[in-house]
Design a protein around this motif. Sequence first.
Motif, PDB file in Angstrom:
ATOM      1  N   GLN A   1       0.670  -1.164   0.045  1.00 46.22           N
ATOM      2  CA  GLN A   1      -0.097  -0.050  -0.046  1.00 46.22           C
ATOM      3  C   GLN A   1       0.990   1.269   0.033  1.00 46.22           C
ATOM      4  O   GLN A   1       0.661   2.418  -0.794  1.00 46.22           O
ATOM      5  CB  GLN A   1      -0.814   0.059   1.194  1.00 46.22           C
TER       6      GLN A   1
ATOM      7  N   GLU B   1      -3.821   8.141 -10.041  1.00 49.33           N
ATOM      8  CA  GLU B   1      -4.118   7.244  -8.939  1.00 49.33           C
ATOM      9  C   GLU B   1      -4.354   5.968  -9.769  1.00 49.33           C
ATOM     10  O   GLU B   1      -5.043   5.468 -10.426  1.00 49.33           O
ATOM     11  CB  GLU B   1      -5.878   7.820  -8.755  1.00 49.33           C
TER      12      GLU B   1
ATOM     13  N   PHE C   1      -5.592   1.637  -6.197  1.00 50.90           N
ATOM     14  CA  PHE C   1      -5.675   2.890  -5.003  1.00 50.90           C
ATOM     15  C   PHE C   1      -6.615   2.543  -3.849  1.00 50.90           C
ATOM     16  O   PHE C   1      -6.400   2.866  -2.679  1.00 50.90           O
ATOM     17  CB  PHE C   1      -5.630   4.120  -5.577  1.00 50.90           C
ATOM     18  N   ALA C   2      -8.012   2.005  -4.235  1.00 50.48           N
ATOM     19  CA  ALA C   2      -9.082   1.794  -3.454  1.00 50.48           C
ATOM     20  C   ALA C   2      -8.491   0.749  -2.406  1.00 50.48           C
ATOM     21  O   ALA C   2      -9.200   0.943  -1.247  1.00 50.48           O
ATOM     22  CB  ALA C   2     -10.220   1.297  -4.052  1.00 50.48           C
ATOM     23  N   LYS C   3      -7.600  -0.120  -2.537  1.00 48.44           N
ATOM     24  CA  LYS C   3      -7.230  -0.865  -1.360  1.00 48.44           C
ATOM     25  C   LYS C   3      -6.071  -0.374  -0.572  1.00 48.44           C
ATOM     26  O   LYS C   3      -5.618  -1.208   0.473  1.00 48.44           O
ATOM     27  CB  LYS C   3      -6.366  -2.130  -2.218  1.00 48.44           C
ATOM     28  N   CYS C   4      -5.648   1.015  -0.575  1.00 49.78           N
ATOM     29  CA  CYS C   4      -4.952   1.404   0.447  1.00 49.78           C
ATOM     30  C   CYS C   4      -5.919   2.113   1.460  1.00 49.78           C
ATOM     31  O   CYS C   4      -6.862   2.793   1.228  1.00 49.78           O
ATOM     32  CB  CYS C   4      -4.207   2.734  -0.307  1.00 49.78           C
TER      33      CYS C   4
ATOM     34  N   GLU D   1      -7.195   4.011   4.653  1.00 46.84           N
ATOM     35  CA  GLU D   1      -7.137   5.607   5.122  1.00 46.84           C
ATOM     36  C   GLU D   1      -6.136   5.995   6.054  1.00 46.84           C
ATOM     37  O   GLU D   1      -5.640   6.811   5.985  1.00 46.84           O
ATOM     38  CB  GLU D   1      -8.584   5.907   5.556  1.00 46.84           C
TER      39      GLU D   1
ATOM     40  N   LYS E   1      -2.865   6.475   4.103  1.00 49.11           N
ATOM     41  CA  LYS E   1      -2.943   7.851   3.317  1.00 49.11           C
ATOM     42  C   LYS E   1      -2.566   8.842   4.509  1.00 49.11           C
ATOM     43  O   LYS E   1      -2.041   9.729   3.735  1.00 49.11           O
ATOM     44  CB  LYS E   1      -4.307   7.703   2.597  1.00 49.11           C
TER      45      LYS E   1
END
Length: 261
Positions: free
Chosen positions: A197, A210, A214-217, A219, A222
Amino acid sequence: IGCWYRKFLYRRSFGARNRLNETLLPNLIVVIMGSYATGFVGNGNVLLHHELAVARYIRVGEFEKALGVGQKSLHNSHTLTALRAFALSNIDSLGQRLFCYPQGYGADGLFLNEGQGDASSVSDENLQVYLGCELRHTDEPAVEYLQRLYSEDSCASAKVIDYYLCALLLEKRLEEFYNVLLSSYADQSSPLPRHYQEALLVYGQLTGNEPALFAKCGEDIKVRHRAFTDLQKEYQEPLHQSNYTRRRFGDTYWWYYCYGE
């Protein structure tokens, strides 16, 4: 007579003190020097002690204990780096915790050099057999060896894929890393390992796009990455950047990517 007697006692006492000094001081010096020599010889090579301890735990399958040896030290060796990677792989944590330990040998640090197994009783051939595929050719770089194993469908096990992905991260070859990750993890519902990630965030930052994964990272990762980049901006001098960011983010891939060797 009283004066003569006092002089006699003084000379006798002084002579006794001299004899005491003549016998005590040399022996005291020998004891002190021996203590320092014992401490120097016994504890001089801390890394060797760590290597032997890690290998001992690996041999009996106690991988978490192996990973706890020297965990807070910023110093490492080629042997220690390879043994830790092997231990992490055995508990499916290579992509999760590899960069929690110092890395200074690139992808070749995932394997032992010839002769390194003598001290640890774990040889490079053991590591290759563990991957379950063909042995490494003489002088074959680690990345090329793992790429060869990955390309052979019959050998592309999860542990081979993780070794290959981590090798690409260690070499900072993010474009190749992303392509392998996309083909290996796109259909998996489980969360990506933490370092993957982190590498995705670096890759997205470099490309300005993106990434598809990216959705698998998470929050939390991030948010932590934003804190890392904000802290970088506070220090313009590279050495200060490296030192101050390492205190909080030394266990991340983005710290390794920016400042690691």
